[in-house]
Each structure stands twice: as structure tokens, then as C-alpha cells.
Design a protein around this motif. Sequence first.
Motif, mmCIF file in Angstrom:
data_model
loop_
_atom_site.group_PDB
_atom_site.id
_atom_site.type_symbol
_atom_site.label_atom_id
_atom_site.label_comp_id
_atom_site.label_asym_id
_atom_site.label_seq_id
_atom_site.Cartn_x
_atom_site.Cartn_y
_atom_site.Cartn_z
ATOM 1 N N ALA A 1 0.797 -1.134 0.162
ATOM 2 C CA ALA A 1 -0.232 -0.232 -0.114
ATOM 3 C C ALA A 1 0.713 1.330 0.256
ATOM 4 C CB ALA A 1 -1.299 -0.026 0.890
ATOM 5 N N HIS A 2 2.222 1.290 0.742
ATOM 6 C CA HIS A 2 2.646 2.579 0.537
ATOM 7 C C HIS A 2 3.315 2.623 -0.464
ATOM 8 C CE1 HIS A 2 1.748 2.771 5.178
ATOM 9 N NE2 HIS A 2 1.832 3.726 5.363
ATOM 10 N N ILE A 3 3.980 1.305 -1.209
ATOM 11 C CA ILE A 3 4.506 1.517 -2.832
ATOM 12 C C ILE A 3 3.566 2.363 -3.452
ATOM 13 C CG2 ILE A 3 5.345 0.361 -4.909
ATOM 14 C CD1 ILE A 3 6.412 -2.298 -2.416
ATOM 15 N N GLY A 4 2.973 1.804 -3.621
ATOM 16 C CA GLY A 4 1.919 2.960 -3.928
ATOM 17 C C GLY A 4 1.637 4.110 -4.034
ATOM 18 N N GLU A 5 1.556 4.510 -2.684
ATOM 19 C CA GLU A 5 1.388 6.512 -2.039
ATOM 20 C C GLU A 5 2.483 6.871 -2.834
ATOM 21 O OE1 GLU A 5 1.079 8.494 1.719
ATOM 22 O OE2 GLU A 5 0.770 6.624 2.075
ATOM 23 N N LEU A 6 4.047 5.902 -2.771
ATOM 24 C CA LEU A 6 5.601 5.749 -2.978
ATOM 25 C C LEU A 6 5.110 6.525 -4.203
ATOM 26 C CD1 LEU A 6 7.796 7.271 -2.492
ATOM 27 C CD2 LEU A 6 8.921 4.485 -2.757
ATOM 28 N N GLY A 7 4.536 5.511 -5.323
ATOM 29 C CA GLY A 7 4.651 5.936 -6.578
ATOM 30 C C GLY A 7 3.744 7.654 -6.837
ATOM 31 N N GLU A 8 2.414 7.780 -5.993
ATOM 32 C CA GLU A 8 2.144 8.263 -6.607
ATOM 33 C C GLU A 8 2.605 9.574 -6.464
ATOM 34 O OE1 GLU A 8 -1.905 8.468 -4.127
ATOM 35 O OE2 GLU A 8 -2.224 6.206 -5.158
ATOM 36 N N ILE A 9 3.331 9.789 -5.087
ATOM 37 C CA ILE A 9 4.242 11.171 -5.481
ATOM 38 C C ILE A 9 5.826 11.610 -6.314
ATOM 39 C CG2 ILE A 9 5.792 12.115 -3.560
ATOM 40 C CD1 ILE A 9 4.970 10.864 -0.904
ATOM 41 N N THR A 10 6.140 10.402 -6.726
ATOM 42 C CA THR A 10 7.489 10.338 -7.370
ATOM 43 C C THR A 10 6.737 10.926 -9.020
ATOM 44 O OG1 THR A 10 6.756 8.082 -8.138
ATOM 45 C CG2 THR A 10 8.823 8.417 -6.301
ATOM 46 N N ALA A 11 5.231 11.075 -9.604
ATOM 47 C CA ALA A 11 4.451 11.023 -10.098
ATOM 48 C C ALA A 11 3.877 12.785 -10.830
ATOM 49 C CB ALA A 11 2.488 9.940 -10.558
ATOM 50 N N GLU A 12 4.359 12.748 -9.188
ATOM 51 C CA GLU A 12 3.850 13.879 -8.616
ATOM 52 C C GLU A 12 4.447 15.390 -10.025
ATOM 53 O OE1 GLU A 12 4.006 15.411 -5.186
ATOM 54 O OE2 GLU A 12 2.362 14.225 -3.757
ATOM 55 N N PRO A 13 3.858 16.581 -10.367
ATOM 56 C CA PRO A 13 4.685 16.851 -12.019
ATOM 57 C C PRO A 13 5.548 17.881 -10.490
ATOM 58 C CG PRO A 13 2.876 17.906 -11.080
ATOM 59 C CD PRO A 13 2.166 16.369 -10.635
ATOM 60 N N GLU A 14 6.304 18.311 -11.717
ATOM 61 C CA GLU A 14 7.652 19.244 -10.648
ATOM 62 C C GLU A 14 6.438 20.800 -10.943
ATOM 63 O OE1 GLU A 14 11.248 18.829 -12.469
ATOM 64 O OE2 GLU A 14 11.736 17.591 -12.296
#
Length: 234
Positions: free
Chosen positions: A210-223
Motif C-alpha cells: 500500500a505504501h509502495i503505491g503511495e510512493l508511486g503517486e508522489i514520484t508521479a507528481e508534476p514538478e
Amino acid sequence: MLEQPAFGRRLRAFRRERGLSQTQLATGGLSTGYLSRLESGTRPVPTRRVVEHLCRRLGVPPSAFETRPCQSLAQTLAVAASSAHPARAAGDLAALLDSGADRLDPALRWLALWLLAGVRHEESQYEDEHELLVELTALSETIGNPELIVRALTRLSRCSRMLGDTTRACAEAAAAHRLAGGLSAADRSAVLHALIRAETEAGRPAEARAHIGELGEITAEPEPPRPAPAVRRS
């Protein structure tokens, strides 16, 4: 002459900087047990003869174990932080922290603990690092800055995991995770990396996923957009 435990901390720092074991340093007149208790601060400061013996073995003058009242924590911290080899200033930094120098300046003490914990990590002295990080976390909570609390808890979780206490590591990372919501992506990512590692090693695969999925959302955030470069007019 430094009092205990400042004397022992400086002695241990000098020994580690030179890559000596306690047995190697004790050779020639001291027992390893005595040296161990001296470093831990459970034995009083030794006689001048013993100090001179230790100085010969370490290659430092006796003045290396004297107090330096003219050097504040701020000055020692500046020297350590700007050095390519901060471990060389670790003995002075630890001694000043033990003496209570600049205790009324929490921000300076926080920086000193952060830097010293990093030195202990590089030396693979994880128990010493953990002790420093526990104090760092408590100080962060006293200061009340969420970023400092989260960063201290994140490092504390990693250290607890290195010491094999995955249950504590999970709890510390989870506490950081609860506080990290409004912080930068870098802080949130660091917390999640620590939490995922702790949960994986603790045998909690569902929580880790579940937290890996959350990490993926953060890394996909636009700069955030960068300002356009200024155009030089001729």
C-alpha cells in the motif's frame, strides 16, 4: 582536563579516527576492560601517566583532552560541517554536547546532534547513532517544527532497523508518516522509503505494498514550473 563522560567520548573518537580497536589501544599497560569503561564514562578521568600513555598511542598531545572554553558549539559545528572529514571534529563536538554548552540554543544543538549521528552512521556505530537520534527526536518535538520531527523520526527508524528492531522501526516511520502530509515530496518520499523497508523486514507485505503505491503517486507528481530564463537585451 575534560570530565567524564566528555573525556571518554573524545578518547573513543580519537581511537576510531585512527582505526584502532580497544585491544590495540590498550596494548602496553592497560586492560581492554578498563579502556572500555573509560570510554563509556563509567570510570573517572585517569591519572596523568595514563593520559600520556594514551596520547603516545594515539599520536596526540595531552592538550587534546583539555577543555576548550574559547570554542563554542557554534564554532565547533561550523568547523565540522564545513570539513571534508567531519569525523575529525566529532570528538570536540561530542565533548561540547556532553558539557551542556549552548544548551539554551535548541537549533544549534539539533544541528550538532544531526551531524554527529551522521558520523556515527558512517562509522557503523549504530547503537551510538541510535542514542543520538533518540535525543534528536525529543529535541525536535520540543522545538515543534514538523520538518525536524519527521526527518529525525525517519533517520531513527532506519537506525532501529539496522539494529534489528523492526517493530520499533515501523512505529517510528509510521509516526513520521502521520506528520509528513504537508511537507515536501522529498520528505514524504524519504519517510515512505523508511516505512516500506521496515514493513517489509517486519513481515507486513500488505502494508508495504500500500505504501509502495503511495510512493508511486508522489514520484508521479508534476514538478513545479520553473521560471523562464531571462533574455538579455542587446
